[in-house]
Design an enzyme around this catalytic site. Sequence first.
Site, short mmCIF file in Angstrom:
data_model
loop_
_atom_site.label_atom_id
_atom_site.label_comp_id
_atom_site.label_asym_id
_atom_site.label_seq_id
_atom_site.Cartn_x
_atom_site.Cartn_y
_atom_site.Cartn_z
N HIS A 44 -91.76 128.74 75.55
CA HIS A 44 -90.73 129.63 76.07
C HIS A 44 -90.61 129.50 77.58
O HIS A 44 -91.61 129.33 78.29
CB HIS A 44 -91.00 131.08 75.66
CG HIS A 44 -90.74 131.34 74.22
ND1 HIS A 44 -91.18 132.47 73.56
CD2 HIS A 44 -90.06 130.61 73.28
CE1 HIS A 44 -90.79 132.43 72.29
NE2 HIS A 44 -90.12 131.32 72.10
N HIS A 59 -97.25 128.33 75.07
CA HIS A 59 -96.12 128.01 74.21
C HIS A 59 -94.93 127.59 75.07
O HIS A 59 -95.01 127.59 76.30
CB HIS A 59 -95.77 129.16 73.27
CG HIS A 59 -95.39 130.46 73.94
ND1 HIS A 59 -96.28 131.19 74.70
CD2 HIS A 59 -94.24 131.17 73.94
CE1 HIS A 59 -95.69 132.30 75.14
NE2 HIS A 59 -94.44 132.30 74.69
N ASP A 117 -90.20 131.46 80.03
CA ASP A 117 -90.92 132.36 80.93
C ASP A 117 -92.42 132.08 80.94
O ASP A 117 -93.17 132.78 81.63
CB ASP A 117 -90.65 133.83 80.57
CG ASP A 117 -91.05 134.19 79.15
OD1 ASP A 117 -90.98 133.32 78.27
OD2 ASP A 117 -91.43 135.35 78.92
N HIS A 118 -92.84 131.04 80.24
CA HIS A 118 -94.24 130.62 80.26
C HIS A 118 -94.42 129.17 80.72
O HIS A 118 -95.47 128.83 81.25
CB HIS A 118 -94.88 130.79 78.88
CG HIS A 118 -95.01 132.21 78.45
ND1 HIS A 118 -96.19 132.92 78.56
CD2 HIS A 118 -94.10 133.07 77.93
CE1 HIS A 118 -96.00 134.15 78.11
NE2 HIS A 118 -94.74 134.28 77.73
N HIS A 169 -98.04 139.13 79.12
CA HIS A 169 -97.07 140.11 79.63
C HIS A 169 -97.77 141.43 79.95
O HIS A 169 -98.75 141.80 79.31
CB HIS A 169 -95.97 140.38 78.60
CG HIS A 169 -95.04 139.24 78.40
ND1 HIS A 169 -93.88 139.05 79.14
CD2 HIS A 169 -95.10 138.19 77.52
CE1 HIS A 169 -93.28 137.96 78.72
NE2 HIS A 169 -93.98 137.41 77.75
N ASP A 190 -98.56 135.05 74.12
CA ASP A 190 -97.77 136.09 73.45
C ASP A 190 -98.26 136.33 72.02
O ASP A 190 -97.50 136.77 71.17
CB ASP A 190 -96.28 135.71 73.44
CG ASP A 190 -95.63 135.90 74.80
OD1 ASP A 190 -96.32 136.28 75.76
OD2 ASP A 190 -94.41 135.66 74.91
N HIS A 233 -95.77 133.75 66.83
CA HIS A 233 -94.76 134.02 67.85
C HIS A 233 -93.89 132.78 68.03
O HIS A 233 -92.66 132.86 68.05
CB HIS A 233 -95.43 134.40 69.17
CG HIS A 233 -94.46 134.72 70.27
ND1 HIS A 233 -93.66 135.83 70.25
CD2 HIS A 233 -94.17 134.05 71.42
CE1 HIS A 233 -92.91 135.85 71.34
NE2 HIS A 233 -93.19 134.77 72.05
#
Length: 344
Positions: A118, A116, A120-121, A235, A196, A172
């Site tokens: 975001h 996805h 942090d990905h 995570h 996620d 998400h």
Amino acid sequence: MTVGGRQGRNERTGGGGGGGGSSEPRPAARTAPGGAARRWGRRSARPPPRGCAAVEPRAARSMKVKVISVLEDNYMYLVIEESTRDAVAVDAAVPKRLLEIVRKEDVVLRAVLSTHHHWDHARGNEELVRLCPGLRVYGADERIGALTHRVAPDEELTFGAIRVRCLFTPCHTSGHMCYFMWEDGSPDAPALFSGDTLFVGGCGRFLEGTAEQMYANFTQVLGNLPKETKVFCGHECTVRNLKFALKVEPENEAVKKKLAWARQRDDEDLPTVPSTLQEEFLYNPFLRVTEEAVQKFTGRKEPVEVLRALRTEKDNFKKPKERPHPQAMLAFDWGLFAPFLEKK
């Protein structure tokens, strides 16, 4: 499939396996059927920079997963096709760290799969495309940086001997995609890179979707995969998730056992990935919405309403201890603070 070993704090691997701590892959009951597939592109005549350079193929044939811990609690993954030494990255948030592992493993980075958009990905995609000419970036959301190939639900990709099915799991985020990987003819268990959507003992927040969507993800998409599938999530939050699971089902022995194991792994700075889908159905409350104890905790009977109530309770569950801001962790991983930390 093999899972590589861990060296240093910032590179974690799942050699400990899911609930039993075994490093041996579990045999697969079946492999996924074929379908339309994309293959590796031609090698560029122009040699790419170090870390993306071509190497001679080797005889071994096996899918190897390197688990790389970055930022506050994120995981990146490097999936290596052993026969060609080509590799695919999943959720490449920190390019510097990823390319260190690429060089160490002596492989060619061919593609990035983003679950996805975001930061942090997918934050590292642009830099990786710049450093590795011809690199392909796959994903289902146009918000993913440097996206070159937008994938469709159930689309299948081929990377050497590695097959990938794209599993659309919106909730998400509206464009979230999980990636199911296997090798034809291999006795090893397949792998699910769940981003996620599904965590060990938990699930992602419903940021851009509904409980109905997440229930469909679990029952109609991920729930139909082989139960021995190894789950590599986005995570490391297993201890927190299982503390909540124990609150939901205080008498569940599988939760108690898994939590004790996860705490020991955490104390040793070791990952809790991968688990298996079969194990998740024993202790993950979000996959157990038809269980009497879970329904009693939520005060609901209808599965979607149980899931909705669980997510609300989890959102309000006690927060972890104060940690550094994620963007500060990213700066450390990128080495931006190094000049200020050097001894004069």
